[in-house]
Structures are given as C-alpha cells and as structure tokens.
Write a protein that holds these residues in place. Structure first.
Motif, PDB file in Angstrom:
ATOM      1  N   GLY A   1      -6.689  -3.158   0.958  1.00 26.93           N
ATOM      2  CA  GLY A   1      -6.883  -1.816   1.490  1.00 26.93           C
ATOM      3  C   GLY A   1      -6.812  -1.846   3.000  1.00 26.93           C
ATOM      4  O   GLY A   1      -6.430  -2.860   3.607  1.00 26.93           O
ATOM      5  N   ALA A   2      -7.214  -0.766   3.598  1.00 23.72           N
ATOM      6  CA  ALA A   2      -7.142  -0.628   5.056  1.00 23.72           C
ATOM      7  C   ALA A   2      -7.945  -1.718   5.765  1.00 23.72           C
ATOM      8  O   ALA A   2      -7.544  -2.194   6.826  1.00 23.72           O
ATOM      9  CB  ALA A   2      -7.626   0.755   5.466  1.00 23.72           C
TER      10      ALA A   2
ATOM     11  N   ARG B   1      -1.994  -1.964  -5.205  1.00 26.48           N
ATOM     12  CA  ARG B   1      -3.246  -2.463  -4.636  1.00 26.48           C
ATOM     13  C   ARG B   1      -3.555  -3.825  -5.254  1.00 26.48           C
ATOM     14  O   ARG B   1      -4.550  -3.977  -5.956  1.00 26.48           O
ATOM     15  CB  ARG B   1      -4.392  -1.489  -4.916  1.00 26.48           C
ATOM     16  CG  ARG B   1      -4.213  -0.126  -4.351  1.00 26.48           C
ATOM     17  CD  ARG B   1      -4.975   0.266  -3.126  1.00 26.48           C
ATOM     18  NE  ARG B   1      -6.106  -0.487  -2.688  1.00 26.48           N
ATOM     19  CZ  ARG B   1      -7.350  -0.051  -2.719  1.00 26.48           C
ATOM     20  NH1 ARG B   1      -7.643   1.118  -3.206  1.00 26.48           N
ATOM     21  NH2 ARG B   1      -8.315  -0.793  -2.235  1.00 26.48           N
TER      22      ARG B   1
ATOM     23  N   ASP C   1     -14.951  -9.172   2.386  1.00 23.76           N
ATOM     24  CA  ASP C   1     -15.056  -8.434   1.121  1.00 23.76           C
ATOM     25  C   ASP C   1     -16.476  -8.482   0.562  1.00 23.76           C
ATOM     26  O   ASP C   1     -16.987  -7.487   0.054  1.00 23.76           O
ATOM     27  CB  ASP C   1     -14.068  -8.968   0.083  1.00 23.76           C
ATOM     28  CG  ASP C   1     -12.640  -8.567   0.397  1.00 23.76           C
ATOM     29  OD1 ASP C   1     -12.447  -7.543   1.079  1.00 23.76           O
ATOM     30  OD2 ASP C   1     -11.728  -9.285  -0.033  1.00 23.76           O
TER      31      ASP C   1
ATOM     32  N   LEU D   1       0.832  -1.214   0.000  1.00 27.72           N
ATOM     33  CA  LEU D   1       0.000   0.000   0.000  1.00 27.72           C
ATOM     34  C   LEU D   1       0.862   1.257   0.000  1.00 27.72           C
ATOM     35  O   LEU D   1       0.551   2.236  -0.680  1.00 27.72           O
ATOM     36  CB  LEU D   1      -0.957  -0.010   1.192  1.00 27.72           C
ATOM     37  CG  LEU D   1      -2.096  -1.029   1.104  1.00 27.72           C
ATOM     38  CD1 LEU D   1      -2.817  -1.153   2.436  1.00 27.72           C
ATOM     39  CD2 LEU D   1      -3.057  -0.667  -0.014  1.00 27.72           C
TER      40      LEU D   1
END
Length: 183
Positions: A112-113, A98, A163, A93
């Motif tokens: 991601g975070a 990504r 997700d 990141l």
C-alpha cells in the motif's frame, strides 16, 4: 557530512541485510517471495530469475556498504534497486493489485501507500548518503559516529518492522452490538 554518510550506510545496510535474511531464512519463505514476484506483473517464466536477481542485488548492497571504498557503488545500487522496487509497487497498485509485501520475508500485509512511502524514504536516505560522501569533510569523531549509530539502528528497526507497528497501533474493528431487548 561524514556522519550523514555513516547514518545512511548503516541504516541501508541493516535494512537490506534484514531483507536478504528474511527471504532466505526458510525454503517456504523464499518460495512465497518468488510467488509474490509474479503478483507484481512479472511473467511466470521470469519470476524465479527476477527473485534471485533481487536478493542478489540486496546482498550486494550490504557487501558494498560494508567496505569503505565501495560505499558509493553500494549507495548507487541502493538508489537503483529502491527505484525499481518502488516502481513495481506503484504499477501493481495502479493495476489494482495488492500483493503481499514479502520485502522482509514471510509477512503477508498487502502493499500500500506506506510501502511506497517507506521505499521513497529509503531512496532519499541513499541519496543523502551520496551527498554526505561527496561533501566528505574532516574524519568522523567517536561521538559523531555514536550519534550516527544511535540514529541508524532504531530507524532501521522501524523500517523493518513497519507492518507490525502499523498493525499494533491500527484501530481494531469494534464488535457489532446487539439491539436492545435481544439476547
């Protein structure tokens, strides 16, 4: 504290089992996972060996957590593996990369975070499991074991399907409206 250990043990075993099965379920899924390893900055000639080591370590966590006397080793391995995987995500990141999160197989959501947060939460669970093991206490009652299972199983499902849950509840982009008078 044995309930804490059992909860951590079950949660981590289910998550790592889903990770192994997800990656090894199909040849295409495993190939996509191997390819994604390179996107985390691993040199091309090391991607296949690194992928094999990652899957083997995940499988070892499951096996070690399944046997009572090897639970501490399984929790320590989980801490180490989660630490390495989280560091790889953070470094990717920071480089602006990504890559797809292939943590559970064929998913293609970019990291991601939330993935970093998920791994940090799992790392915390493993540390709490070690704490619960060290504190021990009296043998676990049947009702406490049921509570541990009742907490671990749904939490594992949320972690594994994170997700999908994010996609389900994320706002959908609205369609642009046409200016008045145009058809």
């Amino acid at each position: 504290m044995r309930a804490l250990e059992l909860t951590a043990r079950l949660l981590l075993a289910l998550v790592f089992l889903a990770a192994v099965v997800g990656k090894l379920r199909t040849r295409a899924g495993y190939a996509a996972f191997v390819a994604s390893v390179g996107q985390f900055g691993v040199p091309a000639h090391w991607t296949a060996p690194a992928a094999r080591v990652a899957v083997a370590a995940e499988a070892a966590v499951v096996v070690l957590l399944a046997v009572s006397r090897t639970v501490p080793a399984g929790l320590v391995l989980a801490v180490g593996l989660l630490g390495v995987l989280t560091a790889a995500m953070v470094l990717a990141l920071r480089r602006g990369a990504r890559p797809a999160c292939r943590c559970f197989g064929a998913a293609d959501a970019p990291i991601g975070a939330r993935h970093v947060g998920r791994n940090l939460a799992l790392l915390t669970v493993a540390l709490l499991g070690l704490l619960g093991r060290a504190a021990a206490g009296p043998p676990l009652s049947a009702s406490a074991a049921l509570v541990a299972v009742g907490v671990a199983v749904p939490l594992a499902a949320v972690v594994i399907r994170l997700d999908d849950l994010v996609a389900l509840f994320a706002p959908t982009p609205s369609r642009p409206t046409r200016p008045a008078g145009r058809h």
